[in-house]
Enzyme design. Structure first.
Site, PDB file in Angstrom:
ATOM      1  CG  ASP A 130      27.111 -68.394  42.244  1.00  0.00           C
ATOM      2  OD1 ASP A 130      26.598 -69.275  42.954  1.00  0.00           O
ATOM      3  OD2 ASP A 130      28.167 -68.554  41.602  1.00  0.00           O
ATOM      4  CG  ASP A 182      30.760 -67.937  38.521  1.00  0.00           C
ATOM      5  OD1 ASP A 182      29.805 -68.284  39.245  1.00  0.00           O
ATOM      6  OD2 ASP A 182      31.874 -68.493  38.569  1.00  0.00           O
ATOM      7  CG  ASP A 200      31.776 -71.419  45.687  1.00  0.00           C
ATOM      8  OD1 ASP A 200      32.802 -71.860  46.209  1.00  0.00           O
ATOM      9  OD2 ASP A 200      30.647 -71.511  46.217  1.00  0.00           O
TER      10      ASP A 200
END
Length: 222
Positions: A12, A171, A14
């Site tokens: 991922d 996250d 960000d």
């Protein structure tokens, strides 16, 4: 933590590869200022970065997508973010040696994000990641974004791999949901933004790692 041997690692963006929260929070506070409101503490925004503009506008103005003002606030927020998105955003310091090791081992890695291409492409390029990543999939590359598996499946297709040969690190619960639906090994990046909700252990990922260096341990590269 037992080592695993994926042929590629997908990240991922960000909160996993890059720390973009300062610029996202900055754009939200700029928007508050434009409406005569004082700035909110950075800590209010950070956990909600994974929810994108919806999360930032939600924190800044306490409105959701059904609110009559939401669309206008969201569009203004995105304009402001686009103007400053490379001001403070950096690759997480502890992620840098992980990417360096993957490159040194000729181990392909890529990026799969829900961030729209209008933001993803210039951001990845400005950070020097575009020449290193084997694939970059934005939130509008496929008809569906995470938690749908389509973006991850497209990343695997572009890399010429089966989804089961890939490991996905993220996250946000949607990262795990997408990874599981795609048939990939899933890893939670516990240094990320994480949101507000269920504990990480309830997300259903194969592994939870507290630091980027643990990924190298997991891959048997430490």
């Amino acid at each position: 933590m037992s080592p695993c041997s994926p042929r590629a690692v997908l990240f991922d963006l960000d909160g996993t590869l890059i720390d973009s929260a300062p610029d996202l929070a900055g754009a939200a506070n700029e928007l508050r200022a434009a409406h005569g409101l004082s700035a909110l503490p950075y800590e209010h925004f950070r956990p909600m970065v994974g929810s994108g503009a919806r999360g930032m506008v939600g924190v800044a103005f306490d409105v959701g997508p059904q609110h009559e003002r939401f669309a206008e606030l969201r569009d203004d927020f995105l304009r402001r973010y686009e103007q400053r998105m490379m001001l403070e955003t950096r690759i997480f310091d502890a992620v840098v040696p992980v990417l360096d090791t993957l490159d040194a081992r000729h181990h392909p890695w890529g990026i799969v994000t829900n961030k729209a291409a209008r933001f993803t492409v210039p951001l990845v390029r400005s950070l020097g990641l575009h020449e290193r990543a084997a694939t970059v999939i934005a939130g509008d590359t496929t008809p569906h974004s995470k938690p749908h598996p389509a973006p991850l499946l497209e990343a695997a297709r572009q890399m010429g791999l089966e989804p089961s040969e890939c490991l996905y690190v993220g996250d946000d619960p949607r990262d795990v949901q997408a990874g599981l639906a795609a048939g990939m090994t899933t890893v939670v990046a516990a240094w990320g933004y994480l949101g507000i909700g269920e504990p990480l252990e309830a997300w259903g990922a194969r592994h939870i790692i507290k630091t980027p260096a643990e990924l190298l341990n997991l891959l048997g590269m430490a």
